[in-house]
Scaffold this active site. Structure first.
Site, PDB file in Angstrom:
ATOM      1  N   HIS A 100       3.509  -3.809  -5.655  1.00 15.93           N
ATOM      2  CA  HIS A 100       3.027  -4.925  -6.471  1.00 15.93           C
ATOM      3  C   HIS A 100       1.725  -4.594  -7.178  1.00 15.93           C
ATOM      4  CE1 HIS A 100       5.170  -6.363  -2.836  1.00 15.93           C
ATOM      5  NE2 HIS A 100       5.892  -6.989  -3.739  1.00 15.93           N
TER       6      HIS A 100
HETATM    7 FE1  FES Z   1       2.383  -5.361  -2.385  1.00 16.99          FE
HETATM    8 FE2  FES Z   1       1.274  -2.998  -1.762  1.00 16.99          FE
HETATM    9  S1  FES Z   1       0.908  -4.243  -3.474  1.00 16.99           S
HETATM   10  S2  FES Z   1       2.791  -4.083  -0.681  1.00 16.99           S
END
Ligand code: FES
Length: 150
Positions: free
Chosen positions: A115
């Site tokens: 993410h």
């Molecule tokens: Fe979501 Fe690493 S940014 S698990």
């Protein structure tokens, strides 16, 4: 003599066996980690990153203000005295647990592709959804070149 021979097997059974101890701690020869290199070792089923930071990377970190960070910690808080170049962090993103990629992201620390969390070369969270810095496992230097994690 009779008492001793009865007592020994009981004591012996109370010691954890060698395989349990091996899982609990991991010994690493850090002399093999070249400047700029990151190695990944396994400790209690998790990846642990060991990064030998270059003098240039250390210089950049030294000039950084840590108070405004999301999880404020100085670089000195995250390393052992006398071995400041060596960073040892749990390689698990503090957002939802993916394994971040090294030498990636805006700060050339780690980038988590799940993410988009970005960590610096001290493993501190700088961008993206992760709330905390990469965790520090317990470890000690047993010599100038060896650490024991766990
Ligand atoms: Fe979501 Fe690493 S940014 S698990």
């Amino acid at each position: 003599v009779g008492v001793a021979s009865v007592a020994w097997p009981l004591i012996d059974q109370m010691n954890p066996d060698a395989s349990a101890l091996a899982l609990a701690s991991t010994e690493v020869d850090v002399s093999a980690v070249a400047p700029g290199q990151i190695i990944t070792v396994k400790w209690r089923g998790k990846p642990v990153f060991i990064r030998n930071r270059t003098p240039e990377e250390m210089k950049k970190l030294a000039g950084m203000d840590s108070k405004s960070l999301r999880d404020p910690q100085t670089d000195a808080d995250r390393v052992k005295k006398g071995h400041e170049n060596l960073l040892v962090v749990v390689g698990v993103c503090t957002h939802l647990g993916c394994v971040p990629l090294g030498h990636a992201g805006e700060f050339d620390g780690w980038f988590c592709p799940c993410h988009g969390s970005v960590y610096d070369t001290s493993g501190r969270i700088r961008q993206g959804p992760a709330p905390l810095n990469l965790a520090l496992p317990p470890y000690t230097f047993t010599s100038d070149t060896k650490i024991v994690i766990g």
